[in-house]
Write a protein that holds these residues in place. Structure first.
Motif, PDB file in Angstrom:
ATOM      1  N   MET A   1     -87.114  65.878 -36.054  1.00  0.00           N
ATOM      2  CA  MET A   1     -88.198  64.917 -36.085  1.00  0.00           C
ATOM      3  C   MET A   1     -87.759  63.741 -36.952  1.00  0.00           C
ATOM      4  O   MET A   1     -87.051  63.910 -37.939  1.00  0.00           O
ATOM      5  N   ARG A   2     -88.212  62.570 -36.577  1.00  0.00           N
ATOM      6  CA  ARG A   2     -87.921  61.364 -37.356  1.00  0.00           C
ATOM      7  C   ARG A   2     -89.244  60.712 -37.761  1.00  0.00           C
ATOM      8  O   ARG A   2     -90.067  60.386 -36.923  1.00  0.00           O
ATOM      9  N   ILE A   3     -89.418  60.544 -39.071  1.00  0.00           N
ATOM     10  CA  ILE A   3     -90.624  59.950 -39.643  1.00  0.00           C
ATOM     11  C   ILE A   3     -90.276  58.570 -40.178  1.00  0.00           C
ATOM     12  O   ILE A   3     -89.301  58.421 -40.918  1.00  0.00           O
ATOM     13  N   ALA A   4     -91.078  57.576 -39.824  1.00  0.00           N
ATOM     14  CA  ALA A   4     -90.915  56.216 -40.352  1.00  0.00           C
ATOM     15  C   ALA A   4     -92.118  55.895 -41.233  1.00  0.00           C
ATOM     16  O   ALA A   4     -93.242  56.312 -40.945  1.00  0.00           O
ATOM     17  N   VAL A   5     -91.864  55.151 -42.305  1.00  0.00           N
ATOM     18  CA  VAL A   5     -92.915  54.737 -43.230  1.00  0.00           C
ATOM     19  C   VAL A   5     -92.766  53.238 -43.451  1.00  0.00           C
ATOM     20  O   VAL A   5     -91.654  52.758 -43.721  1.00  0.00           O
ATOM     21  N   THR A   6     -93.879  52.486 -43.347  1.00  0.00           N
ATOM     22  CA  THR A   6     -93.822  51.074 -43.735  1.00  0.00           C
ATOM     23  C   THR A   6     -93.456  51.058 -45.218  1.00  0.00           C
ATOM     24  O   THR A   6     -93.991  51.846 -45.993  1.00  0.00           O
ATOM     25  N   TYR A   7     -92.547  50.164 -45.619  1.00  0.00           N
ATOM     26  CA  TYR A   7     -91.897  50.360 -46.918  1.00  0.00           C
ATOM     27  C   TYR A   7     -91.679  49.057 -47.670  1.00  0.00           C
ATOM     28  O   TYR A   7     -91.239  48.056 -47.093  1.00  0.00           O
ATOM     29  N   ASN A   9     -90.524  48.394 -51.963  1.00  0.00           N
ATOM     30  CA  ASN A   9     -90.369  48.800 -53.372  1.00  0.00           C
ATOM     31  C   ASN A   9     -90.779  50.245 -53.642  1.00  0.00           C
ATOM     32  O   ASN A   9     -91.455  50.529 -54.616  1.00  0.00           O
ATOM     33  N   GLY A  10     -90.411  51.145 -52.750  1.00  0.00           N
ATOM     34  CA  GLY A  10     -90.689  52.566 -52.943  1.00  0.00           C
ATOM     35  C   GLY A  10     -92.061  53.012 -52.491  1.00  0.00           C
ATOM     36  O   GLY A  10     -92.348  54.203 -52.445  1.00  0.00           O
ATOM     37  N   THR A  19     -94.833  44.322 -42.235  1.00  0.00           N
ATOM     38  CA  THR A  19     -93.790  45.064 -42.935  1.00  0.00           C
ATOM     39  C   THR A  19     -92.409  44.497 -42.593  1.00  0.00           C
ATOM     40  O   THR A  19     -92.160  44.115 -41.451  1.00  0.00           O
ATOM     41  N   GLU A  20     -91.577  44.404 -43.580  1.00  0.00           N
ATOM     42  CA  GLU A  20     -90.213  43.909 -43.377  1.00  0.00           C
ATOM     43  C   GLU A  20     -89.204  45.040 -43.345  1.00  0.00           C
ATOM     44  O   GLU A  20     -88.041  44.836 -42.997  1.00  0.00           O
ATOM     45  N   GLN A  21     -89.664  46.244 -43.738  1.00  0.00           N
ATOM     46  CA  GLN A  21     -88.768  47.399 -43.768  1.00  0.00           C
ATOM     47  C   GLN A  21     -89.533  48.671 -43.420  1.00  0.00           C
ATOM     48  O   GLN A  21     -90.723  48.794 -43.705  1.00  0.00           O
ATOM     49  N   PHE A  22     -88.794  49.595 -42.834  1.00  0.00           N
ATOM     50  CA  PHE A  22     -89.263  50.966 -42.680  1.00  0.00           C
ATOM     51  C   PHE A  22     -88.294  51.857 -43.445  1.00  0.00           C
ATOM     52  O   PHE A  22     -87.084  51.582 -43.478  1.00  0.00           O
ATOM     53  N   LYS A  23     -88.813  52.902 -44.061  1.00  0.00           N
ATOM     54  CA  LYS A  23     -87.939  53.945 -44.559  1.00  0.00           C
ATOM     55  C   LYS A  23     -88.034  55.062 -43.527  1.00  0.00           C
ATOM     56  O   LYS A  23     -89.131  55.495 -43.172  1.00  0.00           O
ATOM     57  N   VAL A  24     -86.892  55.473 -43.027  1.00  0.00           N
ATOM     58  CA  VAL A  24     -86.821  56.441 -41.941  1.00  0.00           C
ATOM     59  C   VAL A  24     -86.230  57.737 -42.481  1.00  0.00           C
ATOM     60  O   VAL A  24     -85.193  57.726 -43.158  1.00  0.00           O
ATOM     61  N   TYR A  25     -86.912  58.835 -42.183  1.00  0.00           N
ATOM     62  CA  TYR A  25     -86.538  60.158 -42.675  1.00  0.00           C
ATOM     63  C   TYR A  25     -86.194  61.055 -41.490  1.00  0.00           C
ATOM     64  O   TYR A  25     -86.995  61.176 -40.560  1.00  0.00           O
ATOM     65  N   ASP A  26     -85.032  61.683 -41.540  1.00  0.00           N
ATOM     66  CA  ASP A  26     -84.673  62.684 -40.548  1.00  0.00           C
ATOM     67  C   ASP A  26     -85.044  64.048 -41.107  1.00  0.00           C
ATOM     68  O   ASP A  26     -84.604  64.419 -42.204  1.00  0.00           O
ATOM     69  N   GLY A  86     -99.443  54.840 -51.669  1.00  0.00           N
ATOM     70  CA  GLY A  86     -98.648  55.516 -52.692  1.00  0.00           C
ATOM     71  C   GLY A  86     -97.177  55.522 -52.361  1.00  0.00           C
ATOM     72  O   GLY A  86     -96.725  54.836 -51.439  1.00  0.00           O
ATOM     73  N   PRO A  87     -96.399  56.308 -53.108  1.00  0.00           N
ATOM     74  CA  PRO A  87     -94.956  56.371 -52.888  1.00  0.00           C
ATOM     75  C   PRO A  87     -94.603  56.932 -51.511  1.00  0.00           C
ATOM     76  O   PRO A  87     -95.187  57.942 -51.078  1.00  0.00           O
ATOM     77  N   ALA A  88     -93.666  56.297 -50.836  1.00  0.00           N
ATOM     78  CA  ALA A  88     -93.271  56.712 -49.488  1.00  0.00           C
ATOM     79  C   ALA A  88     -92.709  58.132 -49.476  1.00  0.00           C
ATOM     80  O   ALA A  88     -93.082  58.939 -48.618  1.00  0.00           O
ATOM     81  N   ASP A  89     -91.819  58.446 -50.410  1.00  0.00           N
ATOM     82  CA  ASP A  89     -91.213  59.781 -50.424  1.00  0.00           C
ATOM     83  C   ASP A  89     -92.267  60.868 -50.613  1.00  0.00           C
ATOM     84  O   ASP A  89     -92.230  61.908 -49.948  1.00  0.00           O
ATOM     85  N   ALA A  90     -93.231  60.625 -51.490  1.00  0.00           N
ATOM     86  CA  ALA A  90     -94.291  61.602 -51.742  1.00  0.00           C
ATOM     87  C   ALA A  90     -95.166  61.783 -50.504  1.00  0.00           C
ATOM     88  O   ALA A  90     -95.619  62.895 -50.211  1.00  0.00           O
ATOM     89  N   ALA A  91     -95.398  60.700 -49.747  1.00  0.00           N
ATOM     90  CA  ALA A  91     -96.202  60.791 -48.527  1.00  0.00           C
ATOM     91  C   ALA A  91     -95.508  61.659 -47.487  1.00  0.00           C
ATOM     92  O   ALA A  91     -96.153  62.476 -46.823  1.00  0.00           O
ATOM     93  N   VAL A  92     -94.209  61.502 -47.348  1.00  0.00           N
ATOM     94  CA  VAL A  92     -93.466  62.319 -46.383  1.00  0.00           C
ATOM     95  C   VAL A  92     -93.508  63.782 -46.818  1.00  0.00           C
ATOM     96  O   VAL A  92     -93.759  64.677 -45.995  1.00  0.00           O
ATOM     97  N   ASP A  93     -93.294  64.046 -48.093  1.00  0.00           N
ATOM     98  CA  ASP A  93     -93.382  65.421 -48.592  1.00  0.00           C
ATOM     99  C   ASP A  93     -94.762  66.006 -48.318  1.00  0.00           C
ATOM    100  O   ASP A  93     -94.887  67.163 -47.898  1.00  0.00           O
ATOM    101  N   ALA A  94     -95.815  65.204 -48.552  1.00  0.00           N
ATOM    102  CA  ALA A  94     -97.186  65.667 -48.320  1.00  0.00           C
ATOM    103  C   ALA A  94     -97.431  65.941 -46.833  1.00  0.00           C
ATOM    104  O   ALA A  94     -98.072  66.939 -46.477  1.00  0.00           O
ATOM    105  N   LEU A  95     -96.919  65.077 -45.960  1.00  0.00           N
ATOM    106  CA  LEU A  95     -97.065  65.299 -44.523  1.00  0.00           C
ATOM    107  C   LEU A  95     -96.412  66.620 -44.127  1.00  0.00           C
ATOM    108  O   LEU A  95     -97.007  67.426 -43.407  1.00  0.00           O
TER     109      LEU A  95
END
Length: 132
Positions: A1-7, A9-10, A19-26, A86-95
């Motif tokens: 699965m690939r998760i993208a977050v509007t991003y 400054n963390g 949004t000018e960036q996405f942080k993408v998580y595999d 909130g923080p992007a990394d924490a949101a992915v962990d929470a999801l």
């Protein structure tokens, strides 16, 4: 699965269309294997669904998002978790843990206004059925 977050400054950026960036998580087996920050190439609003599709995103976590962009994401088969903050990394962990705080009926219709002056869609005023 690939998760993208509007991003930015963390943090989860609060206006999808700007949004000018996405942080993408595999993600595999509920674990983040790798992540990277990817620029949008100057694309905005509904065109960002195409950017996400090219990135192979299955899921998007964001703050505020308008109806047109929501429809474009749905057409692309990308599941939306809007109204998050909130923080992007924490949101992915929470999801991944099944406890992401988001608004299933997120809506923002202030696309003619700048969101820089204290109004942040998705964080408090634009979530829910009534808009802002």
């Amino acid at each position: 699965m690939r998760i993208a977050v509007t991003y930015a400054n963390g943090e989860i950026f609060q206006h999808f269309g700007r949004t000018e960036q996405f942080k993408v998580y595999d993600v595999e087996n509920g674990q983040v294997l790798r992540s990277q920050v990817v620029g949008t190439g100057g694309q905005g609003h509904g065109a960002l669904a195409g950017v996400l599709q090219q990135l192979g995103a299955d899921v998007l976590i964001c703050g505020g998002i308008g109806g047109g962009a929501q429809a474009a994401l749905a057409s692309a088969g990308i599941r939306l978790y809007g109204g998050a903050s909130g923080p992007a990394d924490a949101a992915v962990d929470a999801l991944l843990a099944g406890r992401l705080d988001y608004q299933p009926d997120v809506h923002c219709d202030h696309h003619g206004e700048h969101h820089d002056g204290g109004h942040h869609c998705g964080s408090h005023g634009c979530a829910g059925n009534g808009g802002c």
